[in-house]
Design a protein around this motif. Structure first.
Motif, PDB file in Angstrom:
ATOM      1  N   ARG A 139       0.840  -1.213   0.000  1.00  0.00           N
ATOM      2  CA  ARG A 139       0.000   0.000   0.000  1.00  0.00           C
ATOM      3  C   ARG A 139       0.867   1.251   0.000  1.00  0.00           C
ATOM      4  N   LEU A 140       1.918   1.259   0.836  1.00  0.00           N
ATOM      5  CA  LEU A 140       2.813   2.418   0.866  1.00  0.00           C
ATOM      6  C   LEU A 140       3.520   2.591  -0.473  1.00  0.00           C
ATOM      7  N   MET A 141       4.020   1.490  -1.029  1.00  0.00           N
ATOM      8  CA  MET A 141       4.756   1.575  -2.292  1.00  0.00           C
ATOM      9  C   MET A 141       3.874   2.026  -3.460  1.00  0.00           C
ATOM     10  N   SER A 142       2.565   1.901  -3.324  1.00  0.00           N
ATOM     11  CA  SER A 142       1.680   2.398  -4.383  1.00  0.00           C
ATOM     12  C   SER A 142       1.775   3.915  -4.508  1.00  0.00           C
ATOM     13  N   LEU A 143       2.311   4.571  -3.489  1.00  0.00           N
ATOM     14  CA  LEU A 143       2.478   6.031  -3.506  1.00  0.00           C
ATOM     15  C   LEU A 143       3.893   6.468  -3.896  1.00  0.00           C
ATOM     16  N   ALA A 144       4.796   5.508  -4.052  1.00  0.00           N
ATOM     17  CA  ALA A 144       6.210   5.836  -4.305  1.00  0.00           C
ATOM     18  C   ALA A 144       6.413   6.419  -5.693  1.00  0.00           C
ATOM     19  N   LYS A 145       7.311   7.382  -5.740  1.00  0.00           N
ATOM     20  CA  LYS A 145       7.742   7.983  -7.004  1.00  0.00           C
ATOM     21  C   LYS A 145       9.257   7.827  -7.057  1.00  0.00           C
ATOM     22  N   GLU A 146       9.790   7.302  -8.139  1.00  0.00           N
ATOM     23  CA  GLU A 146      11.239   7.139  -8.253  1.00  0.00           C
ATOM     24  C   GLU A 146      11.875   8.473  -8.615  1.00  0.00           C
ATOM     25  N   VAL A 147      12.906   8.839  -7.855  1.00  0.00           N
ATOM     26  CA  VAL A 147      13.627  10.092  -8.080  1.00  0.00           C
ATOM     27  C   VAL A 147      15.121   9.818  -8.006  1.00  0.00           C
ATOM     28  N   SER A 148      15.905  10.768  -8.478  1.00  0.00           N
ATOM     29  CA  SER A 148      17.359  10.669  -8.350  1.00  0.00           C
ATOM     30  C   SER A 148      17.919  12.056  -8.050  1.00  0.00           C
ATOM     31  N   PHE A 149      19.079  12.047  -7.387  1.00  0.00           N
ATOM     32  CA  PHE A 149      19.784  13.274  -7.040  1.00  0.00           C
ATOM     33  C   PHE A 149      21.237  13.107  -7.452  1.00  0.00           C
ATOM     34  N   PRO A 150      21.762  14.032  -8.248  1.00  0.00           N
ATOM     35  CA  PRO A 150      23.188  13.964  -8.582  1.00  0.00           C
ATOM     36  C   PRO A 150      24.049  14.194  -7.339  1.00  0.00           C
ATOM     37  N   GLU A 151      25.287  13.722  -7.393  1.00  0.00           N
ATOM     38  CA  GLU A 151      26.235  13.947  -6.305  1.00  0.00           C
ATOM     39  C   GLU A 151      26.326  15.436  -5.995  1.00  0.00           C
ATOM     40  N   ASP A 152      26.458  15.773  -4.720  1.00  0.00           N
ATOM     41  CA  ASP A 152      26.593  17.144  -4.207  1.00  0.00           C
ATOM     42  C   ASP A 152      25.308  17.969  -4.291  1.00  0.00           C
ATOM     43  N   THR A 153      24.166  17.346  -4.549  1.00  0.00           N
ATOM     44  CA  THR A 153      22.885  18.056  -4.571  1.00  0.00           C
ATOM     45  C   THR A 153      22.366  18.225  -3.158  1.00  0.00           C
ATOM     46  N   ARG A 154      21.965  19.444  -2.797  1.00  0.00           N
ATOM     47  CA  ARG A 154      21.294  19.678  -1.517  1.00  0.00           C
ATOM     48  C   ARG A 154      19.863  19.184  -1.681  1.00  0.00           C
ATOM     49  N   ILE A 155      19.472  18.229  -0.870  1.00  0.00           N
ATOM     50  CA  ILE A 155      18.130  17.656  -0.964  1.00  0.00           C
ATOM     51  C   ILE A 155      17.143  18.493  -0.159  1.00  0.00           C
ATOM     52  N   PHE A 156      17.554  18.921   1.026  1.00  0.00           N
ATOM     53  CA  PHE A 156      16.757  19.856   1.812  1.00  0.00           C
ATOM     54  C   PHE A 156      17.648  20.552   2.826  1.00  0.00           C
ATOM     55  N   GLU A 157      17.140  21.669   3.348  1.00  0.00           N
ATOM     56  CA  GLU A 157      17.862  22.481   4.324  1.00  0.00           C
ATOM     57  C   GLU A 157      17.103  22.506   5.645  1.00  0.00           C
ATOM     58  N   ALA A 158      17.826  22.556   6.737  1.00  0.00           N
ATOM     59  CA  ALA A 158      17.204  22.693   8.052  1.00  0.00           C
ATOM     60  C   ALA A 158      16.304  23.919   8.054  1.00  0.00           C
ATOM     61  N   GLY A 159      15.113  23.758   8.625  1.00  0.00           N
ATOM     62  CA  GLY A 159      14.152  24.862   8.690  1.00  0.00           C
ATOM     63  C   GLY A 159      13.200  24.918   7.516  1.00  0.00           C
TER      64      GLY A 159
END
Length: 151
Positions: A18-38
């Motif tokens: 059920r959880l995986m039915s919501l999954a979206k495949e994504v990728s991030f190149p090396e050195d990519t900021r995925i998120f910032e504190a705050g």
């Protein structure tokens, strides 16, 4: 020290599906900021491959890595708790492939399937407890090495 729990492995097969039915495949190149504190925490990821470092900003020029995550690890838990803001920053240490989950969709699914909600929250809590234990160990190592240098 306890073994790290992998979120998808912790879920019973029906809830995992059920959880995986919501999954979206994504990728991030090396050195990519995925998120910032705050920043706004409205999603989370399960890392499929690659490595991500969680960090804390010490000052405007320096960040300290507080954890390294890899295949199977949960990236992001702040979406589950108000005020829904990231507590740390995250950066791809290498090219990363991951499953991305929209927090609002997952929470809706948990309301529809309370067993999924209970297992998911319990699993995230176990992951947080393990990371807290690891962080405590790192702090003790730093404290001990600083004390030795001071003597």
């Amino acid at each position: 020290m306890t073994k790290a729990i992998k979120l998808l492995n912790a879920l019973p097969p029906p809830q995992r599906q059920r959880l995986m039915s919501l999954a979206k495949e994504v990728s991030f190149p090396e050195d990519t900021r995925i998120f910032e504190a705050g920043g706004r925490a409205d999603r989370f990821w399960v890392i499929r491959s690659g490595a991500v470092s969680l960090d804390q900003r010490v000052n405007s020029l320096h960040r300290v890595t507080v954890a390294s995550l890899g295949s199977g690890d949960l990236l992001g838990w702040s979406w589950l708790f108000p005020p829904h803001e990231w507590d740390f920053g995250a950066e791809a240490f290498s090219p990363v492939r991951a499953y991305e989950f929209d927090a609002a969709e997952v929470l809706r699914l948990c309301e529809e399937d309370p067993q999924l909600g209970i297992v998911l929250v319990r699993s995230v809590a176990e992951i947080l407890a393990h990371r807290l234990e690891m962080t405590r160990g790192k702090l003790m190592e730093q404290y001990t090495s600083q004390r030795r240098r001071a003597l």
